[in-house]
Enzyme design. Structure first.
Site, mmCIF file in Angstrom:
data_model
loop_
_atom_site.group_PDB
_atom_site.id
_atom_site.type_symbol
_atom_site.label_atom_id
_atom_site.label_comp_id
_atom_site.label_asym_id
_atom_site.label_seq_id
_atom_site.Cartn_x
_atom_site.Cartn_y
_atom_site.Cartn_z
ATOM 1 N N ARG A 121 1.500 -1.767 -9.250
ATOM 2 C CA ARG A 121 1.215 -2.897 -8.381
ATOM 3 C C ARG A 121 2.448 -3.313 -7.572
ATOM 4 N NH1 ARG A 121 -2.907 -5.478 -5.728
ATOM 5 N NH2 ARG A 121 -2.143 -7.507 -5.101
ATOM 6 N N CYS A 169 0.822 -1.216 0.000
ATOM 7 C CA CYS A 169 0.000 0.000 0.000
ATOM 8 C C CYS A 169 0.857 1.269 0.000
ATOM 9 C CB CYS A 169 -0.920 0.019 1.206
ATOM 10 S SG CYS A 169 -1.903 -1.470 1.379
ATOM 11 N N ALA A 204 -5.373 -21.451 0.010
ATOM 12 C CA ALA A 204 -5.175 -20.182 -0.690
ATOM 13 C C ALA A 204 -5.628 -19.047 0.213
ATOM 14 C CB ALA A 204 -5.924 -20.153 -2.011
#
Lengths: 171, 408
Positions: free
Chosen positions: B126, B42, B272
């Site tokens: 990203r 972030c 996951a």
């Protein structure tokens, strides 16, 4: 780990804890000098009125603290002593307010100018290792103790346990 | 016991830490296609802005992997998963066997199929590497176009301004900024702050094409035929979960990798967590991709417990939890803020608050300009119980956690 336990039956709402907390987080650590400080210190404990009860609330230093999970920088962490804090950790707080958004107790404040989340950091422990808010409480509504030292019956008198049930059922 | 984790982000690193604490004797391996230790994803807009260098956004203390006895294989791409043989193959041909596997492969930015979207000078945001490269390019640019009006786009636009880009234009398809988080009134306060920093906005249209590569003058063509000079184009059109590895291995995939309440995929021994999985929203029951840092941390911990043989359930989360600050304007948005039920909104100068109700329950809220005690509202949304007398306190803005404690 010791926790600040709250016995709401004993709270008169005098806010001595709030004052002591603010002074403990001032630059001078002195009430009169703190009044003159340019940036007024911020308290990290809040006395609330709910129905007929007065309830002082500060950080519970939750075991699986939502604020630690939500922190995007890694600043909010748990110290080896069990204190949840965003200062002195592996990263710096950037004031994104994720912790403010997820704390169910509403006890993390946002200092918008400094871009810093402000919360109970236990930086106030005195020479007998007692937090200033507890030391200042004249009625014994705040107690600093190991929770496990309290019998189940006695624990139930403390609202912190109610808070915990809230914590686990909803967070 | 060999526990292998693909992904070194919020979910991967939390799972690795959790599993290590619970199973001191296990081998724990983390494989990541990105170089270096885990970082705070972030914060990459701050790297783009040049306010921080990539090393300073590390999410783990130095020595973390050594101290936790976690083998980190960084810069290594896993290309296939053999769920029957419990074996992974890396790009360089090396194979790695596992007993239990966690897929925490995250998500990738969506790049629309505009002509010219593959030209140099067109970036997504990203990875920290992308942020650093885009930041270097930005310092040589006089103009930039940002596509998208979401959080990443706005953070990028803000960062580009800080890089000294003179003209920064944000092109937004929606009628206002942050449609996922805010309504028109709340978004206006954020827009005002961004405009004061010199960022320009175009609403209601999208890019149509990008022209002119290296050497030529790069331009953005808009849907209405207008063109904008764009030394750099930054695309923030959301992300898509990275599900390919599991899908090719025969695992089920919906809005993300399908997992049960133990965060197991449909492949045996394969878990996951994080941005690559599908979750069910607590409020709406809808299946959606999980795309929040805080959910990734929770899921990583629960997956780590399950992989270590300590069963733990993951309950449907709130999938909309947003907090940020632009300039001097902080905001928080939680839950269902579409406002198709009863709403109550308050505005005084630059402080805005909106509460969204359904059948005497708080289902979402927006706070702009002032976010104190937002967590109490979040707790109420999460609880989903009838408000009764508490509703008036919510409307007055005087609700405290003490009210929740005495609430039956």
């Amino acid at each position: 780990m010791k926790e600040v336990l709250v016995n709401a039956e004993r709270c008169l709402g005098c806010r001595s804890c709030e004052l002591a907390c603010a002074v403990a987080h001032s630059d001078s650590k002195n009430l009169l000098s703190a009044l003159g400080e340019e940036k007024k210190p911020l308290k990290r404990i809040f006395v609330h009125q709910a129905r007929d009860k007065k309830i002082p609330l500060s950080c519970r230093h939750c075991e699986e603290a939502p604020c630690v999970d939500a922190c995007i920088t890694g600043a909010m962490h748990r110290t080896p002593e069990g204190v949840v804090t965003n200062v002195g950790g592996p990263a710096e707080c950037t004031g994104c307010w994720m912790c403010v958004m997820v704390c169910p107790y509403g006890v993390i404040r946002s200092d918008k100018e400094r871009r810093l989340a402000v919360k109970c950091d236990r930086a106030c422990l005195d020479e007998v290792e007692e937090p200033e808010c507890v030391r200042a409480c004249p009625t014994g509504a705040l107690v600093f103790a190991e929770v496990d030292d309290y019998s189940r019956d006695r624990r139930q008198r403390f609202l912190v346990c109610l808070a915990r049930s809230m914590d686990t059922s909803s967070v | 016991m060999h526990l292998v984790i693909i992904g070194n982000g919020a979910a991967g690193i939390t799972a690795a830490r959790t599993a290590r604490e619970l199973l001191p004797s296990a081998r724990v391996t983390v494989i990541s296609d990105e170089p270096g230790p885990a970082y705070a994803r972030c914060l990459i807009p701050e790297v783009l802005a040049g306010d921080r260098d990539p090393r300073s956004i590390s999410f783990v203390p130095p020595g973390f992997y050594r101290e936790h006895r976690i083998s980190l294989l960084s810069g290594r791409l896993v290309v296939s998963l053999d769920a029957v043989g419990r074996r992974l193959t890396l790009e360089d041909g090396e194979t790695i066997s596992y007993d239990r596997l966690l897929v925490a492969t995250g998500a990738s930015p969506v790049l629309p199929d505009w002509p010219g979207a593959d030209l140099p000078g067109v970036f997504t945001l990203r990875t920290v590497a992308q942020a650093a490269t885009a930041g270097e390019a930005a310092r040589r640019c006089a103009s930039a176009v940002v596509a998208g009006g979401g959080l990443v786009s706005l953070k990028a636009a803000w960062a580009l301004k800080r890089c000294g880009v003179a003209e920064v234009t944000v092109v937004v398809k929606s009628p206002h900024l942050l449609v996922r988080q805010l309504d028109e009134q709340g978004a206006a306060l954020v827009q005002r702050e961004l405009s004061r920093a010199g960022i320009k906005f175009l609403f209601g249209l999208d890019l149509a094409a990008i022209t002119g590569g290296a050497g030529g003058r790069r331009q953005v063509e808009l849907e209405d035929g207008r063109t904008l000079p764009a030394g750099l184009v930054l695309v923030g059109k959301g992300v898509r979960p990275n599900v390919q590895l599991v899908r090719r291995a025969g695992g089920r995939v919906g809005q993300g990798i399908t997992v049960n309440e133990r965060l197991e995929t449909t492949l045996p021994g394969v878990y996951a967590a994080g941005d690559c999985v599908e979750v069910q929203d607590l409020l709406t029951g809808a299946k959606t991709n999980s795309a929040l840092w805080t959910l990734a941390v929770e899921q990583g911990r629960i997956a780590g417990c399950n992989m270590a043989g300590r069963p733990r359930r993951y309950s449907p989360p709130l999938t909309r939890l947003y907090a940020a600050q632009f300039g001097s304007v902080p905001f928080v948005s939680v839950g269902d803020v579409r406002g198709d039920g009863e709403t109550a909104a308050f505005q005084k100068d630059r402080v805005y608050r909106k509460l969204c109700f359904r059948e005497d329950r708080l289902v979402g809220f927006i706070m702009v300009g002032w976010v104190e005690r937002a967590g109490i509202y979040t707790a109420l949304v999460r609880r989903g119980r009838p408000l009764g007398r508490l509703k008036q306190k919510l409307l007055d803005g005087t609700v405290s956690a003490a009210d929740l404690m005495v609430m039956k």
